[in-house]
Scaffold this motif. Structure first.
Motif, PDB file in Angstrom:
ATOM      1  N   LYS A 146       0.853  -1.091   0.029  1.00 35.46           N
ATOM      2  CA  LYS A 146      -0.162   0.078  -0.140  1.00 35.46           C
ATOM      3  C   LYS A 146       0.813   1.341  -0.020  1.00 35.46           C
ATOM      4  N   VAL A 147       2.035   1.309   0.658  1.00 30.66           N
ATOM      5  CA  VAL A 147       3.035   2.498   0.856  1.00 30.66           C
ATOM      6  C   VAL A 147       3.635   2.675  -0.735  1.00 30.66           C
ATOM      7  N   CYS A 148       3.656   1.437  -1.386  1.00 33.74           N
ATOM      8  CA  CYS A 148       4.336   1.566  -2.833  1.00 33.74           C
ATOM      9  C   CYS A 148       3.428   2.215  -3.534  1.00 33.74           C
ATOM     10  N   ASP A 149       2.314   1.735  -3.503  1.00 38.52           N
ATOM     11  CA  ASP A 149       1.255   2.313  -4.346  1.00 38.52           C
ATOM     12  C   ASP A 149       1.064   3.802  -4.194  1.00 38.52           C
ATOM     13  N   VAL A 150       1.148   4.274  -3.031  1.00 33.91           N
ATOM     14  CA  VAL A 150       0.935   5.642  -2.770  1.00 33.91           C
ATOM     15  C   VAL A 150       2.126   6.293  -3.207  1.00 33.91           C
ATOM     16  N   LEU A 151       3.307   5.772  -3.095  1.00 32.74           N
ATOM     17  CA  LEU A 151       4.406   6.371  -3.768  1.00 32.74           C
ATOM     18  C   LEU A 151       4.389   6.487  -5.315  1.00 32.74           C
ATOM     19  N   LYS A 152       3.816   5.607  -5.944  1.00 32.80           N
ATOM     20  CA  LYS A 152       3.756   5.405  -7.284  1.00 32.80           C
ATOM     21  C   LYS A 152       2.902   6.837  -7.837  1.00 32.80           C
ATOM     22  N   SER A 153       2.037   7.140  -7.067  1.00 28.30           N
ATOM     23  CA  SER A 153       0.970   8.217  -7.449  1.00 28.30           C
ATOM     24  C   SER A 153       1.699   9.700  -7.071  1.00 28.30           C
ATOM     25  N   LEU A 154       2.677   9.715  -6.622  1.00 26.27           N
ATOM     26  CA  LEU A 154       3.630  10.918  -6.423  1.00 26.27           C
ATOM     27  C   LEU A 154       4.407  11.329  -7.766  1.00 26.27           C
ATOM     28  N   LYS A 155       4.414  12.297  -8.271  1.00 25.43           N
ATOM     29  CA  LYS A 155       5.041  12.554  -9.594  1.00 25.43           C
ATOM     30  C   LYS A 155       6.165  13.541  -9.568  1.00 25.43           C
ATOM     31  N   GLU A 156       6.832  13.920  -8.347  1.00 23.35           N
ATOM     32  CA  GLU A 156       7.965  14.871  -8.274  1.00 23.35           C
ATOM     33  C   GLU A 156       8.919  14.202  -9.398  1.00 23.35           C
ATOM     34  N   LYS A 157       9.621  15.264 -10.064  1.00 24.20           N
ATOM     35  CA  LYS A 157      10.705  14.990 -10.898  1.00 24.20           C
ATOM     36  C   LYS A 157      12.079  14.782 -10.172  1.00 24.20           C
ATOM     37  N   ASN A 158      12.211  15.744  -9.246  1.00 29.95           N
ATOM     38  CA  ASN A 158      13.458  15.812  -8.471  1.00 29.95           C
ATOM     39  C   ASN A 158      13.125  15.189  -6.813  1.00 29.95           C
ATOM     40  N   ARG A 159      13.330  13.763  -6.906  1.00 30.58           N
ATOM     41  CA  ARG A 159      12.736  12.949  -6.136  1.00 30.58           C
ATOM     42  C   ARG A 159      13.967  12.733  -4.945  1.00 30.58           C
ATOM     43  N   PHE A 160      13.409  12.809  -3.713  1.00 30.95           N
ATOM     44  CA  PHE A 160      14.194  12.175  -2.405  1.00 30.95           C
ATOM     45  C   PHE A 160      13.353  10.968  -1.654  1.00 30.95           C
ATOM     46  N   VAL A 161      13.561   9.890  -2.159  1.00 29.71           N
ATOM     47  CA  VAL A 161      12.714   8.566  -2.002  1.00 29.71           C
ATOM     48  C   VAL A 161      12.592   8.460  -0.314  1.00 29.71           C
ATOM     49  N   ARG A 162      13.569   8.470   0.478  1.00 26.65           N
ATOM     50  CA  ARG A 162      13.295   8.301   1.923  1.00 26.65           C
ATOM     51  C   ARG A 162      12.543   9.317   2.444  1.00 26.65           C
ATOM     52  N   GLY A 163      12.629  10.607   1.979  1.00 23.99           N
ATOM     53  CA  GLY A 163      11.697  11.756   2.466  1.00 23.99           C
ATOM     54  C   GLY A 163      10.414  11.509   2.301  1.00 23.99           C
ATOM     55  N   LEU A 164      10.064  11.030   0.713  1.00 21.35           N
ATOM     56  CA  LEU A 164       8.874  10.804   0.518  1.00 21.35           C
ATOM     57  C   LEU A 164       8.222   9.554   1.245  1.00 21.35           C
ATOM     58  N   ILE A 165       8.683   8.722   1.429  1.00 20.94           N
ATOM     59  CA  ILE A 165       8.502   7.723   2.489  1.00 20.94           C
ATOM     60  C   ILE A 165       8.073   8.067   3.779  1.00 20.94           C
ATOM     61  N   SER A 166       8.810   9.006   4.377  1.00 13.39           N
ATOM     62  CA  SER A 166       8.634   9.554   5.685  1.00 13.39           C
ATOM     63  C   SER A 166       7.279  10.473   5.732  1.00 13.39           C
ATOM     64  N   TRP A 167       7.262  11.239   4.552  1.00 15.02           N
ATOM     65  CA  TRP A 167       6.218  12.037   4.294  1.00 15.02           C
ATOM     66  C   TRP A 167       4.952  11.347   4.124  1.00 15.02           C
ATOM     67  N   VAL A 168       4.719  10.250   3.535  1.00 15.88           N
ATOM     68  CA  VAL A 168       3.532   9.490   3.468  1.00 15.88           C
ATOM     69  C   VAL A 168       2.957   8.901   4.614  1.00 15.88           C
ATOM     70  N   GLY A 169       3.680   8.640   5.839  1.00 17.58           N
ATOM     71  CA  GLY A 169       3.397   8.240   6.907  1.00 17.58           C
ATOM     72  C   GLY A 169       3.273   6.668   7.121  1.00 17.58           C
ATOM     73  N   PHE A 170       2.228   6.080   7.642  1.00 19.48           N
ATOM     74  CA  PHE A 170       1.958   4.793   7.900  1.00 19.48           C
ATOM     75  C   PHE A 170       2.859   4.272   8.828  1.00 19.48           C
ATOM     76  N   LYS A 171       2.662   3.090   9.488  1.00 19.27           N
ATOM     77  CA  LYS A 171       3.297   2.522  10.505  1.00 19.27           C
ATOM     78  C   LYS A 171       4.739   2.133  10.295  1.00 19.27           C
ATOM     79  N   GLN A 172       5.725   2.951  11.032  1.00 21.02           N
ATOM     80  CA  GLN A 172       7.120   2.757  10.652  1.00 21.02           C
ATOM     81  C   GLN A 172       8.000   2.312  11.901  1.00 21.02           C
ATOM     82  N   THR A 173       8.892   1.726  11.686  1.00 25.37           N
ATOM     83  CA  THR A 173       9.934   1.257  12.784  1.00 25.37           C
ATOM     84  C   THR A 173      11.508   0.862  11.781  1.00 25.37           C
ATOM     85  N   SER A 174      12.491   0.745  12.554  1.00 35.14           N
ATOM     86  CA  SER A 174      13.922   0.518  12.255  1.00 35.14           C
ATOM     87  C   SER A 174      14.259  -0.873  12.920  1.00 35.14           C
TER      88      SER A 174
END
Length: 331
Positions: free
Chosen positions: A167-195
């Motif tokens: 579900k996170v991947c599907d949301v990221l695929k909908s974001l169209k920025e050209k200058n991409r910072f993927v780890r920032g986008l993943i933090s921005w979309v939220g969801f339940k995260q851990t390390s």
């Protein structure tokens, strides 16, 4: 596009990794077989000038779990990750670089966290082997500055090595920025995260693909993608310069009217002019960075162009991604 059912998709962006890529494939295969579940290894060739693509193409013809996405040229590491997500079919998607600095064995720990219900599991480095003091210091400084300059909580001491849910991947695929910072986008979309914590190893072979120039460009993409604070700082500095200039003007007028010392101090005036002009040029540069990114977005060019997709499934894929999709949405 292939819609085969797999549990895990492992995305491996690569650029001139012929010295290590076979070992990377072997270690990834060894780890993924331990899951006893279906998986695919998606190698994204980001315009390599060596034999990286040839090696993976041969592996793809022998192993049905291997997929090669071969770019027409170098589009950048973050775009390669994005392409991997576009083509991934798994319920869980894992991103890992080809250089083996991030140990593939850590992926099993990520999978366990995912099965516990976490939707994003990122690797957190507790130690970095084989890296210079300068590299470690600038990396630490980058994350601190990024946290200060943006409203997005990007975890410190992390890279792109992580697992994300479908579900996170599907949301990221909908974001169209050209200058991409993927780890920032993943933090921005939220969801339940851990390390999960791990020790980062030295490069198995080859040289780093992030020299100082590329690191600076990467940092600019990260900050400008998630914050307009540099523009606000430019405004504050502009007000301060105007205030000091006004005060200095009063001083000059006072000297001209009430004293005979107006001929002195030309050196200080020139120095101040040079200082202020330098600051103004810096601020114009900051504004230019944002305008340049607006220009990139407005051109509506595709994020990447695929020259060839190699797999035993004979996947039929569009060669230009994220252009027709957006045009259809606009219409």
């Amino acid at each position: 596009m292939s819609t085969r059912s797999v549990m895990y998709s492992v995305i491996v962006p690569m650029f001139n990794e012929e010295e290590v890529i076979t070992t990377t494939f072997e270690r990834l295969t060894e780890v993924m077989k331990q899951t006893n579940e279906s998986y695919e290894l998606i190698f994204v060739n980001d315009g390599s000038r060596d034999a990286s693509a040839t090696i993976i193409s041969e592996l793809a013809n022998k192993h049905d779990e291997v997929v090669l996405i071969d770019f027409s040229r170098n589009f950048g590491h973050q775009i390669a990750i994005t392409a991997g997500m576009d083509y991934a079919n798994g319920q869980a998607i894992i991103i890992i670089d080809a250089d083996l600095q991030d140990p593939p064995e850590v992926m099993l720990m990520m999978i366990e966290k995912w099965k516990q219900g976490y939707e994003v599991v990122y690797g957190k480095r507790i130690k970095r082997k084989g890296e210079t003091w300068f590299k470690k210091s600038t990396a630490k400084l980058f994350y601190r500055i990024l946290r200060m300059m943006t409203n997005v909580e990007v975890p410190t001491d992390t890279g792109d090595f992580r697992l994300i849910d479908r579900k996170v991947c599907d949301v990221l695929k909908s974001l169209k920025e050209k200058n991409r910072f993927v780890r920032g986008l993943i933090s921005w979309v939220g969801f339940k995260q851990t390390s999960v914590e791990f020790v980062r190893e030295e490069r198995f072979a080859g040289v780093t693909k992030y020299p100082l120039k590329r690191m600076i460009s990467f940092a600019l993409d990260a900050i400008t993608s998630f914050s307009y604070k540099p523009l606000r700082i430019a405004t504050y500095v502009g007000f301060l310069i105007s205030l000091f200039s006004f005060i200095y003007l009063i001083v000059v007028l006072y000297q001209r009217v009430f004293t005979d010392s107006t001929e002195a101090g030309w050196a200080s005036i020139i120095a101040l002019n040079l200082l202020f002009n330098g600051i103004i040029l810096i601020l114009l540069g900051v504004i230019g960075e944002y305008i340049g990114r607006i220009y990139d977005e407005s051109k509506n060019r595709p994020l990447y162009i695929v020259r060839e997709v190699v797999s035993q499934d004979n996947i039929s894929q569009p060669t230009v991604k994220r252009s027709m999709e957006k045009r259809e949405q606009d219409e």
